[in-house]
Design a protein around this motif. Structure first.
Motif, mmCIF file in Angstrom:
data_model
loop_
_atom_site.group_PDB
_atom_site.id
_atom_site.type_symbol
_atom_site.label_atom_id
_atom_site.label_comp_id
_atom_site.label_asym_id
_atom_site.label_seq_id
_atom_site.Cartn_x
_atom_site.Cartn_y
_atom_site.Cartn_z
ATOM 1 N N CYS A 122 -6.217 13.653 5.245
ATOM 2 C CA CYS A 122 -6.394 14.355 6.511
ATOM 3 C C CYS A 122 -5.312 13.840 7.463
ATOM 4 C CB CYS A 122 -7.788 14.073 7.067
ATOM 5 S SG CYS A 122 -8.047 14.762 8.698
ATOM 6 N N ASP A 123 -4.691 14.750 8.197
ATOM 7 C CA ASP A 123 -3.577 14.356 9.078
ATOM 8 C C ASP A 123 -4.053 13.848 10.422
ATOM 9 O OD1 ASP A 123 -2.057 15.371 7.064
ATOM 10 O OD2 ASP A 123 -1.458 17.195 8.112
ATOM 11 N N MET A 124 -5.359 13.843 10.606
ATOM 12 C CA MET A 124 -5.879 13.555 11.942
ATOM 13 C C MET A 124 -6.795 12.341 11.924
ATOM 14 S SD MET A 124 -6.804 17.430 13.053
ATOM 15 C CE MET A 124 -7.755 17.760 11.600
ATOM 16 N N ARG A 184 3.462 10.745 15.266
ATOM 17 C CA ARG A 184 2.627 10.800 16.468
ATOM 18 C C ARG A 184 1.581 9.688 16.388
ATOM 19 N NH1 ARG A 184 3.279 16.157 14.951
ATOM 20 N NH2 ARG A 184 4.183 17.524 16.539
ATOM 21 N N SER A 206 1.297 15.308 0.492
ATOM 22 C CA SER A 206 0.890 14.718 1.771
ATOM 23 C C SER A 206 1.703 13.455 2.050
ATOM 24 C CB SER A 206 -0.607 14.394 1.732
ATOM 25 O OG SER A 206 -0.955 13.592 2.829
ATOM 26 N N PRO A 229 -5.307 20.075 5.534
ATOM 27 C CA PRO A 229 -4.901 18.752 5.996
ATOM 28 C C PRO A 229 -4.930 18.549 7.501
ATOM 29 C CG PRO A 229 -2.993 20.018 5.270
ATOM 30 C CD PRO A 229 -4.197 20.850 4.984
ATOM 31 N N THR A 247 0.642 13.409 12.643
ATOM 32 C CA THR A 247 1.830 13.777 11.852
ATOM 33 C C THR A 247 3.112 13.426 12.602
ATOM 34 O OG1 THR A 247 1.750 16.012 12.753
ATOM 35 C CG2 THR A 247 0.690 15.676 10.632
ATOM 36 N N ILE A 263 -0.368 6.802 11.577
ATOM 37 C CA ILE A 263 -0.964 7.386 10.360
ATOM 38 C C ILE A 263 -1.244 6.328 9.289
ATOM 39 C CG2 ILE A 263 1.288 8.043 9.361
ATOM 40 C CD1 ILE A 263 -1.860 10.198 9.079
ATOM 41 N N GLU A 264 -0.356 5.330 9.148
ATOM 42 C CA GLU A 264 -0.590 4.326 8.093
ATOM 43 C C GLU A 264 -1.805 3.466 8.414
ATOM 44 O OE1 GLU A 264 3.386 2.562 7.902
ATOM 45 O OE2 GLU A 264 3.456 3.190 5.809
ATOM 46 N N HIS A 297 4.304 13.045 5.242
ATOM 47 C CA HIS A 297 4.165 12.044 6.300
ATOM 48 C C HIS A 297 5.269 10.988 6.280
ATOM 49 C CE1 HIS A 297 0.324 13.091 8.140
ATOM 50 N NE2 HIS A 297 -0.057 13.500 6.935
ATOM 51 N N ARG A 346 -6.840 7.872 -0.724
ATOM 52 C CA ARG A 346 -5.739 7.804 0.259
ATOM 53 C C ARG A 346 -4.769 6.651 0.028
ATOM 54 N NH1 ARG A 346 -10.437 8.604 2.933
ATOM 55 N NH2 ARG A 346 -10.584 10.241 4.505
ATOM 56 N N PRO A 376 0.835 -1.212 0.000
ATOM 57 C CA PRO A 376 0.000 0.000 0.000
ATOM 58 C C PRO A 376 0.868 1.260 0.000
ATOM 59 C CG PRO A 376 -0.604 -1.488 1.802
ATOM 60 C CD PRO A 376 0.656 -2.021 1.205
ATOM 61 N N PHE A 377 0.445 2.216 -0.775
ATOM 62 C CA PHE A 377 1.059 3.550 -0.795
ATOM 63 C C PHE A 377 0.003 4.481 -0.206
ATOM 64 C CE2 PHE A 377 0.881 7.675 -2.826
ATOM 65 C CZ PHE A 377 2.187 8.133 -2.831
ATOM 66 N N TYR A 378 0.349 5.205 0.840
ATOM 67 C CA TYR A 378 -0.647 6.073 1.477
ATOM 68 C C TYR A 378 -0.366 7.540 1.213
ATOM 69 C CZ TYR A 378 -2.081 1.856 3.870
ATOM 70 O OH TYR A 378 -2.520 0.585 4.139
ATOM 71 N N ALA A 379 -1.424 8.252 0.926
ATOM 72 C CA ALA A 379 -1.369 9.705 0.777
ATOM 73 C C ALA A 379 -2.539 10.266 1.587
ATOM 74 C CB ALA A 379 -1.489 10.107 -0.691
ATOM 75 N N PRO A 380 -2.292 10.546 2.878
ATOM 76 C CA PRO A 380 -3.408 10.977 3.739
ATOM 77 C C PRO A 380 -4.097 12.227 3.195
ATOM 78 C CG PRO A 380 -1.465 10.460 5.048
ATOM 79 C CD PRO A 380 -1.030 10.445 3.612
#
Lengths: 774, 168
Positions: free
Chosen positions: A66-68, A83, B121, B11, A80, A91-92, B125, A647, A60-64
């Motif tokens: 939303c950072d939350m 965290r 993004s 974001p 981010t 995040i992943e 990250h 995402r 999987p390649f992730y591109a969020p």
């Protein structure tokens, strides 16, 4: 002796025998059709090894987006810079969790449809109603056979399958609750699982529809249907169905025919209900895909608007009221706070609607049919002469109010040049607004943002009225499943590569540059003798185009599942038949048992069936589950650039990956090739997608002739759109026999420069290494 | 505060800076192994090609931009999809376009706005080793530095100033 309903055998009075289940002759026959494979009715863990194998090659390649995470009351949690959220999630895993949630929503939408339509059809016909897909389909439910391990004979048999679907959906969704799964890979495995369940639910839904509504049973010559705004006879009362669930439109057509009103009323549709309705009656008109929804409602042409479920704008009550068209809701999915009048006298409901009640909810299709038809007949004269769009001089006056702030451009998902078009319109030049009609998806975000509250969608439509209303196209009605006879013909050439691939254009209409690109993709590959299949909004988008000779794609190319065919399979739920066709290649050509045998079938498809899904306008959660489910079966999918907002992609890292395959013939692990290179990939432009489609149809099983044909297309398209030979060509040339004869000298020159060395083609490629050899 | 060009593209709590010609010039000068990623919007392709040539920055053409560049008589260093190059930039072990090591600065020009937002993004990250500058039209809050929201004319002036600064 029989005593108190117990059978007592002399001498065995104290012996009790429990009978668990009585086996009938039918059940015995069921047991005998094929030996049961290893994974009937798989649970979340059953196919986890297959998922992990897929995700090894296509991580999987992730591109969020939303950072939350905002899903529980600990949050919002900032994810981010490594965290963790309050629950411990990173995040992943959070991205994978959101993907799983999207896939669960998509699956629920299709499973909801399946539950809904099946129960309605059982109410109409009884649970013993037979499933008969005609004389040319013996393998009639390939997904059900492979996943569940049964052959459904009646509508009632489908209920048990839906029980399994519903159960798996609950388990998958439950795992997204705060504080459980922490691995992105296992979230992805669950997403792949529930999306396979989505494919299963769609097959149930469409088999039920074919059996219950007598839709075409794989007819390559299904009727050509009138298509587009221009096809609608505006002198008649006009009923427009929007959504996906066809019970109400079918009941309405029956009601109209029974009363001899067929020539007096226009029945039209938008989105998948349109395709479904045209599968039932060739006289039904198709307005267009989802992207036409707001435009058509704004036109005010509809005398009655009927909504069912899925992909329907949530503000259509407000929009319908602007045009004075009554709104009739027909399922529990959309209620809009309107009264449920299902139990009321239909004549009273009609009277209320004519007297200004804006809309009602009627959940009984037959009652709804009567109300819809009678209301349309009586509403038409009341609405005649109403003008719902501004005149051109009014468009100009409205444009004069524009303050050129530019927020319309910034609100547009495609950043279309709305502001410049407004500036032109101020001067009486409507060309700019008119030019927006084709690329605009009529989402209306520009209007929501406009400080002057200009009705931009209406202004675009009015400016483009000659384009919008002046043209009638044709679309072949959705034909349903691929015939076994067709698979027998194309199975070998597909696996050997001599038919270069199946290009499946599916999904929604959030296109980056309008509908025309889907048609161009289809035309490019139909011309090159690929098998082009389509469903849903993409099948409709393809209809809105004329080839150089003036024909539509459906007029020009045959509807058979064969090289050079352009095949409308049907609605969103019918796209289960596309996966079904790939499964049937394994079953019919390679004679691999299907029953409960998912891994072997998916492995066969991934390595040997050159198919590529294209969801160029993927927008919905349904498209997420459609694509992800398709991936689990081993079919790569290209999405449009908006698909990057899902995402997650599944992509190999071609400069860092090691490609290993198992050669079943040689009995050892061997060097493989990136074929397919990625499993889920967002392309930036149509041109890039076209080149990728040709590449993604390459498979390790291609014979030399097949590989030549595929490379010939890949090289030709790369040169056409990129101007050069493909920079990764050396990865796909196994030995000199693979090189297209007409390109030999330039390809050899390139290969020498790239330091290429020949290698052996893999005898029987697989990703499943036998346990004893691991 | 400068809002994202597509205004809902917010974001989260950590947003990049709005660049100035001086800050962009300085970041490019400081970079040891910059890379220029040119996308399908084709608004400032000439500027990007000139920058790549004058500053000896390797150029990756996404989508089908390579065809347009070829028509202009040039060739990019590499043709890769937007997500493919982003994926490579994420990997610390990748040796970069010229095999000289992973890049430390990615400069984006003319990639489709919302696709570029996703690329940025991913790098924000998952690629702490790389800084990003967006010179595509419209503010990108996921980039370390991005343009303010400028008119076409002002954007041209911004880019000219960057080129001038780099030439000094």
């Amino acid at each position: 002796m029989i005593k108190n309903e117990r059978v007592i055998i002399d001498g065995m009075e104290n012996v009790t025998i429990n009978i668990g289940k009585i086996t009938t002759e039918e059940a015995l026959a069921e047991e005998e059709w094929e030996p049961m494979g290893p994974t009937p009715k798989p649970g979340i863990l059953s196919l986890r090894n297959w998922d992990h194998r897929l995700l090894k090659d296509f991580p999987p390649f992730y591109a969020p987006i939303c950072d939350m995470c905002c899903l529980c009351t600990y949050g919002k949690c900032d994810l981010t810079e490594n965290r963790k959220g309050a629950c411990g999630i990173g995040i992943e895993a959070q991205q994978a969790r959101m993907v799983l949630i999207a896939c669960c929503i998509g699956t629920a939408a299709h499973a909801g449809h399946a539950n809904h339509v099946l129960h309605e059809l059982i109410r109409w016909h009884g649970s013993d109603h037979p499933i008969d897909l005609g004389p040319y389909i013996d393998v009639e439910a390939p997904i059900i056979r492979t996943v569940v391990g049964t052959i459904p004979k009646t509508l009632g048999d489908l209920e048990e399958i839906l029980n399994y679907v519903n159960q798996q959906l609950v388990h998958a969704l439950s795992s997204t609750h705060t504080g459980q799964e922490g691995s992105f890979i296992d979230f992805e495995s669950k997403a792949l699982h529930v999306s396979m369940i989505d494919n299963l639910a769609k097959e149930v839904a469409d088999i039920a529809q074919i059996a219950g509504f007598d839709f075409p049973k794989g007819d390559p010559d299904a009727a050509l249907i009138d298509f587009g705004f221009g096809s609608v006879d505006r002198t008649k009362p006009i009923i427009v169905f929007i959504g996906h669930y066809p019970a109400v439109s079918v009941a309405t057509i029956d009601y109209i025919e029974e009363r001899g009103l067929s020539d007096k009323i226009e029945v039209c549709g938008i989105c998948c209900t349109a395709i479904e309705t045209s599968r039932y009656s060739a006289s039904a008109k198709v307005i267009g895909p989802l992207s036409m929804q707001q435009f058509f409602v704004r036109s005010g042409i509809a005398d009655v608007l009927v909504l069912d479920e899925q992909c329907v704008r949530t503000d259509l009550l407000e929009e319908a009221q602007k045009t004075g068209a009554p709104l009739i809701l027909t399922t529990d999915k959309i209620c809009y706070n309107l009264p449920d009048v299902t139990s009321q006298d239909p004549d009273k409901v009609v009277a209320d609607l004519l007297n200004g009640t804006p809309g009602v909810l009627i959940s009984d299709p037959h009652k709804a049919a009567k109300v819809i038809t009678e209301t349309a007949l009586k509403m038409k004269p009341k609405r005649d002469g109403l003008n719902h769009l501004p005149e051109l001089d009014e468009v100009q006056k409205l444009a004069e109010e524009c303050i050129k702030c530019g927020w319309c451009d910034r609100a547009c998902p495609n950043s279309l040049p709305v502001k410049d078009a407004m500036i032109q319109a101020k001067e009486g030049d409507f060309g700019g607004l008119s030019n927006l009609f084709s690329p605009c998806m009529s989402c209306g975000r520009c209007e929501s943002e406009c400080k002057k509250e200009l009705p931009i969608i209406s202004m675009i439509l009015k400016s483009a009225q000659e384009i919008a209303f002046g043209e009638t196209y044709t679309m072949r009605a959705g034909r349903g499943p691929v015939l076994d006879t067709e698979i027998r013909k194309v199975g070998a050439p597909l696996v050997l590569g001599e038919i270069p691939g199946i290009v499946a254009l599916v999904g929604c209409s959030n296109f980056p540059n309008g509908e025309v690109e889907v048609a161009k993709i289809a035309e490019e590959f139909a011309r090159r003798n690929y098998i082009v299949v389509a469903t849903g909004c993409s099948a409709m988008a393809m209809a809105m185009y004329r080839c150089e000779d003036g024909q539509t794609l459906y007029e020009k190319y045959p509807g058979s599942f064969d090289a050079g065919g352009v095949v409308n399979i049907g609605s969103c739920v019918a796209n289960a038949h596309i996966i079904g066709a790939a499964i049937k290649v394994a079953a019919i050509f390679a004679r691999i048992p299907l029953r409960g045998n998912f891994e072997e079938i998916a492995d066969y498809i991934l390595n040997k069936v050159g198919a590529c899904g294209v969801a160029w306008g993927a927008m919905s959660q349904k498209a997420a589950s459609i694509g992800t489910g398709t991936n689990r079966w081993g079919i790569p999918v290209i999405v449009g650039p908006h698909g990057s907002k899902y995402r997650r992609a599944y992509i190999s890292n071609k400069e860092l990956s090691e490609w290993e395959l198992y050669d079943k013939r040689a009995g050892k692990v061997v060097e493989g090739e990136p074929a397919p290179e990625h499993l889920m990939y967002p392309a930036e432009t149509m041109e890039e997608a076209i080149v990728l489609i040709a590449k993604f149809c390459i498979r390790p099983s291609d014979n030399a002739k097949g590989r030549q044909i595929k490379l010939s297309n890949y090289v030709d398209l790369h040169k056409k759109y990129m101007g050069t030979l493909p920079p990764d060509l050396h990865l796909f040339v196994r030995n000199e026999r693979d090189i297209p004869i007409t390109m030999k000298s330039e390809v050899m020159e390139y290969l020498e420069e790239a330091g290429w060395e020949p290698r052996k083609a893999i005898g029987d490629p697989s990703r499943l290494v036998p346990e004893e050899e691991v | 505060m400068t809002r994202a060009y597509q205004c809902a593209n917010v974001p989260g709590p950590h947003l990049g800076k709005v660049g100035t010609p001086a800050s962009v010039t300085s970041a490019i000068k400081r970079a040891e192994r910059p890379i220029l990623i040119v996308g399908s919007e084709l608004a400032n392709l000439n500027w990007a090609l000139t920058l790549a040539k004058e500053q000896n920055i390797p150029i990756v053409a996404t989508a089908h931009v390579a065809g347009t560049i070829a028509e202009m008589g040039a060739n990019p260093d590499r043709v890769l999809g937007a997500i493919e190059i982003t994926n490579l930039l994420k990997s610390p072990e990748w040796s970069g376009i010229r095999g000289e090591g992973q890049h430390d600065l990615a400069i984006f020009v003319d990639v489709l706005y919302y696709l570029e937002a996703q690329m940025l993004s991913a790098l924000k990250h998952f690629a702490p080793h790389i800084k990003t500058i967006s010179l595509t039209k419209g503010h990108q809050p996921n980039a370390n530095q991005s343009l303010p929201n400028l008119s076409k004319k002002k954007l041209g002036e911004f880019l000219a100033e960057v080129a001038e600064g780099l030439a000094k």
